[in-house]
Structures are given as structure tokens and as C-alpha cells.
Design a protein around this motif. Structure first.
Motif, PDB file in Angstrom:
ATOM      1  N   SER A  91      37.701  28.677  40.300  1.00 34.23           N
ATOM      2  CA  SER A  91      38.601  28.686  39.412  1.00 34.23           C
ATOM      3  C   SER A  91      40.119  29.329  38.926  1.00 34.23           C
ATOM      4  O   SER A  91      41.106  28.422  38.018  1.00 34.23           O
ATOM      5  N   ASP A 116      43.407  27.903  41.177  1.00 33.60           N
ATOM      6  CA  ASP A 116      44.010  27.581  42.206  1.00 33.60           C
ATOM      7  C   ASP A 116      45.066  28.757  42.958  1.00 33.60           C
ATOM      8  O   ASP A 116      44.890  30.310  42.308  1.00 33.60           O
ATOM      9  N   THR A 164      41.498  24.092  42.828  1.00 35.93           N
ATOM     10  CA  THR A 164      40.504  24.900  42.424  1.00 35.93           C
ATOM     11  C   THR A 164      39.581  24.328  43.504  1.00 35.93           C
ATOM     12  O   THR A 164      39.002  24.768  44.432  1.00 35.93           O
ATOM     13  N   ASN A 203      35.497  27.375  48.871  1.00 33.05           N
ATOM     14  CA  ASN A 203      34.862  28.332  47.831  1.00 33.05           C
ATOM     15  C   ASN A 203      33.543  29.273  47.233  1.00 33.05           C
ATOM     16  O   ASN A 203      33.368  30.234  47.458  1.00 33.05           O
ATOM     17  N   ARG A 215      45.839  30.789  37.186  1.00 31.06           N
ATOM     18  CA  ARG A 215      44.961  29.772  36.464  1.00 31.06           C
ATOM     19  C   ARG A 215      45.330  30.449  35.467  1.00 31.06           C
ATOM     20  O   ARG A 215      45.937  31.244  34.843  1.00 31.06           O
TER      21      ARG A 215
END
Length: 119
Positions: A30, A32, A52, A73, A99
Motif C-alpha cells: 500500500s 509508494d 505501489t 510485493n 502513503r
């Protein structure tokens, strides 16, 4: 929350290094992610950033064409592949997670890893 950088070291001009930043304690996918660097006597500067889902990347003009940022991720890890290194790339490299949620900005930093480019 932890961001742990690794992969720094001493390399000759023209060489390559791959930095890694392993994240834990927050929802990595979630956020950057970005890499910053700070050379002695200079301000911290943005090197590269990735969104993301890796749709968008951003690079400082000084590293375009030489550095590549990427993320996994599934492994909660962001990478910085650095090629054609120059002495002016010498700095402490930091990863950052950020974020914005409900008007609140969340920023997390790693402790940094030293990169020295010298013959």
C-alpha cells in the motif's frame, strides 16, 4: 515498522551494486517506495521512486539510464540496481516508504547503507 537496507559497499567506477530494502510491520503493497541518498556535506536527495503496483517510476536526472528501481510485493522488498557507478554516486542510501491516507501522511525510513565508488 522496519526498513532494512543491504547491499552497499565499495565498488570501482563503472561497477555495479544492487541495494535491497526489506520491509516489515506495515502493509508494504500500500506504500509508494523510494530511494534517497545523502553525500557528506550535502542534503538528502531523491534517487528513484516506484508506485505501489510498479506502474510508475521516477528517477533523478543524474541516475537516469544507470539505475533501476523495482519492487516485489510478495517479498516486501524494494531494490535499486545501480550500474555504471561514478564517484559522485558515493553516499549513504536510504529507502523510504510513504502513503497518504485520510489527510495523514505516513513516512518510514531505513537506517541507510553506505555506497562508496572509488578506485
Amino acid at each position: 515498522v522496519q526498513l532494512v537496507e543491504s547491499g552497499g559497499g565499495l565498488v570501482q567506477p563503472g561497477g555495479s551494486l544492487r541495494l535491497s530494502c526489506a520491509a516489515s510491520g506495515f502493509t508494504f503493497r500500500s506504500y509508494d517506495m523510494s530511494w534517497f541518498r545523502q553525500a557528506p556535506g550535502k542534503e538528502r536527495e531523491l534517487v528513484a521512486a516506484v508506485t505501489t503496483t510498479s506502474v510508475s517510476t521516477t528517477y533523478a536526472d543524474s541516475v537516469k539510464g544507470r539505475f533501476t528501481i523495482s519492487r516485489d510485493n510478495a517479498k516486501n522488498t524494494v531494490y535499486l540496481q545501480m550500474n555504471s557507478l561514478k564517484p559522485e554516486d558515493t553516499a549513504v542510501y536510504y529507502c523510504k516508504a510513504n502513503r497518504r491516507l485520510a489527510q495523514v501522511q505516513y513516512n518510514y525510513w531505513g537506517q541507510g547503507t553506505q555506497v562508496t565508488v572509488s578506485s
